[in-house]
Design a protein around this motif. Sequence first.
Motif, mmCIF file in Angstrom:
data_model
loop_
_atom_site.group_PDB
_atom_site.id
_atom_site.type_symbol
_atom_site.label_atom_id
_atom_site.label_comp_id
_atom_site.label_asym_id
_atom_site.label_seq_id
_atom_site.Cartn_x
_atom_site.Cartn_y
_atom_site.Cartn_z
ATOM 1 N N ARG A 587 17.443 -9.666 -3.600
ATOM 2 C CA ARG A 587 16.013 -9.604 -3.874
ATOM 3 C C ARG A 587 15.245 -10.123 -2.667
ATOM 4 O O ARG A 587 15.809 -10.824 -1.819
ATOM 5 C CB ARG A 587 15.664 -10.418 -5.128
ATOM 6 N N GLY A 588 13.983 -9.751 -2.609
ATOM 7 C CA GLY A 588 13.188 -10.189 -1.474
ATOM 8 C C GLY A 588 11.714 -9.941 -1.673
ATOM 9 O O GLY A 588 11.269 -9.400 -2.699
ATOM 10 N N THR A 644 10.980 -12.380 2.917
ATOM 11 C CA THR A 644 12.179 -13.137 2.551
ATOM 12 C C THR A 644 13.219 -12.178 1.985
ATOM 13 O O THR A 644 12.881 -11.108 1.462
ATOM 14 C CB THR A 644 11.876 -14.213 1.483
ATOM 15 N N ILE A 645 14.468 -12.589 2.083
ATOM 16 C CA ILE A 645 15.560 -11.864 1.463
ATOM 17 C C ILE A 645 16.586 -12.869 0.971
ATOM 18 O O ILE A 645 16.902 -13.842 1.664
ATOM 19 C CB ILE A 645 16.211 -10.856 2.444
ATOM 20 N N GLY A 654 14.120 -16.102 5.581
ATOM 21 C CA GLY A 654 12.723 -15.696 5.675
ATOM 22 C C GLY A 654 12.234 -15.679 7.102
ATOM 23 O O GLY A 654 12.861 -16.227 8.009
ATOM 24 N N GLY A 655 11.092 -15.037 7.277
ATOM 25 C CA GLY A 655 10.490 -15.000 8.599
ATOM 26 C C GLY A 655 9.023 -14.619 8.517
ATOM 27 O O GLY A 655 8.563 -14.097 7.497
ATOM 28 N N LEU A 698 5.542 -16.951 15.726
ATOM 29 C CA LEU A 698 6.691 -16.418 14.993
ATOM 30 C C LEU A 698 7.418 -17.562 14.305
ATOM 31 O O LEU A 698 7.449 -18.690 14.814
ATOM 32 C CB LEU A 698 7.651 -15.691 15.937
ATOM 33 N N GLY A 699 8.020 -17.263 13.172
ATOM 34 C CA GLY A 699 8.796 -18.280 12.473
ATOM 35 C C GLY A 699 9.950 -17.665 11.708
ATOM 36 O O GLY A 699 9.891 -16.500 11.303
ATOM 37 N N ALA A 700 11.003 -18.429 11.521
ATOM 38 C CA ALA A 700 12.152 -17.992 10.732
ATOM 39 C C ALA A 700 12.715 -19.184 9.978
ATOM 40 O O ALA A 700 12.594 -20.330 10.422
ATOM 41 C CB ALA A 700 13.233 -17.386 11.627
ATOM 42 N N ASN A 701 13.314 -18.912 8.816
ATOM 43 C CA ASN A 701 13.823 -19.978 7.959
ATOM 44 C C ASN A 701 15.090 -19.522 7.255
ATOM 45 O O ASN A 701 15.207 -18.363 6.845
ATOM 46 C CB ASN A 701 12.762 -20.374 6.931
ATOM 47 N N VAL A 702 16.038 -20.445 7.131
ATOM 48 C CA VAL A 702 17.251 -20.210 6.350
ATOM 49 C C VAL A 702 17.427 -21.390 5.395
ATOM 50 O O VAL A 702 17.398 -22.552 5.823
ATOM 51 C CB VAL A 702 18.503 -20.077 7.239
#
Length: 806
Positions: A587-588, A644-645, A654-655, A698-702
């Motif tokens: 899902r995302g 997000t995924i 996410g990003g 820019l941003g990214a998250n885990v």
Amino acid sequence: MRIKAALALGSSLAIAYGSPALAQASSDAATNRAPQAEEIGSSSEIIVTARRREESLSRVPISVSAFSQESLNNKSVTSIAQVAQSTPGLTFGNSGGTTNPQVVIRGQSRANIGDAAQPVLTYFQDVPLPYIASIIPTYDLASLQVLKGPQGTLFGRNSTSGALLVYSKEPTYNLEGYLMGGYGNYDRRQAEGAINVPIIDGKLALRVAGQRIKRDGYTKVVNQGGLRRDDINDTAFRISLLAEPTDFIRNVTVFDYFKMNRSGDGGILNYVYPDPIPERNPGLNTFYDCGTSPDCDIDLALARQQAAGPRKTYSNEVHQIKALVTGLSNTTTVNLGSITLKNIFGLRLAKSSTTNDSDATTMKLIVADQNQNIKQTSDEFQIQGDFFDHKLSTILGAFYLKSKPNGPQGLTLATFYSLASPSVIMAHRTQTSKALFGQATYDFSDLVQGLKLDLGVRHTWDETQACAGGYPANNPFVPKSTPQTTLAQCVNGTSLTVNGTPTFVKGALTEDKSAAWTWNVGLNYQASDAIFLYATLRRGYRSGGVNAPLFNPLAPNSLAPFQSYAPETVTDIELGAKTHWQVAGMRGTLNLDVFRGRYKGSQRGINGLNGFDGDGNSSNDPSAGTIIVNAGNATVQGFDIDATISPTGGLTIGGFASYNDAKYTSTGIPPLFNTPTFAAFPTTTKDTAFPYAPALTLGANVTYEAMLPDDLGSLVFNADVFRSSRVYFGPFKNDKTLSQAAYAVVNTRIDWRDIGGSSVDVGFFARNLFNKLYRAGAANSASSAGFNSVFYAEPRMYGVDVKISF
């Protein structure tokens, strides 16, 4: 971009990214319950109050980012400013100092000195915060929401580019709470806790929460025995009372307290402009060019600073930053069925005292000594309606705010050069804002399933009165020792004794009034369970004001034409798409908005004007050497996108990306401010920068959560990456010395939750994991002074905390 083309682009992008999604229910019930935002990508509903009623984030026709306390904890966020590294389109400027941060959305920022209206307002419990000490600690929160674009037709004060909504956790009817303690590098010690007590079940409940943080500074003052700046020494607590005497009356009262006692921000001498050149003032090296010591030679001072490095500084003053902020908010809701009455009362007391050696040298170039003490009272009344079987939702409201001195209020400033006498400029200001507003939403699902129309309008009346006067300060300048006038003395005139000499002070009263209509027209369309589309056209407004004190109309370079400044207006269009999807167990989400705003009468600050008028009288120089002017017309356009995924249970990736193309289309700055011997502001549009507004972020998250065997609890890992393009701290695009080149930072955290089946959590965190060295803002951005100085962001910060819930 033309409106039709923009609409087509927004729709096509939304359709391209759309796919089947889980339907999420939306709640339109009018309420004053603090929204409990959940992490993006979670299965829980994300509820926001961007339109003054609880609604699903996925179905609100406005660009909003929302954070719960859990998501803030996962990112080890300890200040609202840190939220910018997780929010598309949000940045914070540091020029205003720790007690006066600049919040920047869509290229718009407030002048670093003065009390001009803010383009981005911060609200606590729906009460707008004053322009000074607008600080809300991030403990025991229900949610933090970032709204983008002009605001005003629904609530509070006008703002031209956005708002931050902060809500604390409300009392419940359960006996519960938590205790947390932490320790980190730089001897960081933190204690935090909350307790919730049901007094009368279903009728009365109390919640008390507090936080204490103390940390050593990371910038050493070499010539003051290694004294450290950039420290933390804060105390805060809240007391919240919930009363529900009947099933249709609900009242929430919150008292909040915040005290800051820090050693000040660590400025670093960064650059000395070549002297003489046509674009700069040649006076600095004339006065500070002894050639023998960095204590009397600006070039030697810069060489000494460069040899010391960015975490060490020099100063001839002892810094301090003290702030005491208290607030009382009371929200009463009366539910009468299809009609709901709501009243929001707010009282804010903000007191700030700072001494800042902005030049960061052992010479007395710029020393600002500021004392501010204000009282702000506000009240907002709403009538919310729900009619025709929920097809028509309405809100009508009235808003009132008054801000005035709460005792002596003013600014003490030592001028730029030692050959000029330091002066005191007292500015006692009273600001009043009144407004009537309304908005209606109609559901046209009988004609087109999922289609709604929004119409909103507001009329605002603003008034500013300033009684200001100037007189000589102690020379040599000694912070906190110069006599200060009271408001009554400013109005009537008085005689003060300065250095043993009676000095007559006569205040001059200036005032400004402005009014404006603002509005909002929007369409939103629930195309399917997966796709929500919207388009909105808005008109925003920022009130005008006055510059103080009374300027000399006969001076060679008289500033009298700039005694007041006009309102700033914006016409803004925003197109957006919000999608959710689920495929093969994954899902995302994908959210996108594109925007374009046209600003008229853009308000900007011009710094470094001490002695500018040339009359030799420092007592009528601008307060803090800064004035606000209408700099011309500007266009800001761009996009925000976040996604997000969750490919498997417990894992979310996410990003986000945010692009802002901000530029002036015409300039209102006269050549007066850019002469062969003085340059305070660019005179051409192409050379003008938007401070603290990077073109691209820019941003990214885990985030990954794994259950441990044998009921040992769970492990939660979180990592964030943030990257920003170049950030300018001043108005000149060609001055790269007063900027920060593109940079990236990484923040991480790992938690062991519910250890052994208990209610104990342990977390380990590291912010700026790779110890990236980058500038956070300017201590002195007035390049006309002949030099600039900067602040550096925090180095690597790491530590551990333990939390016990009950």
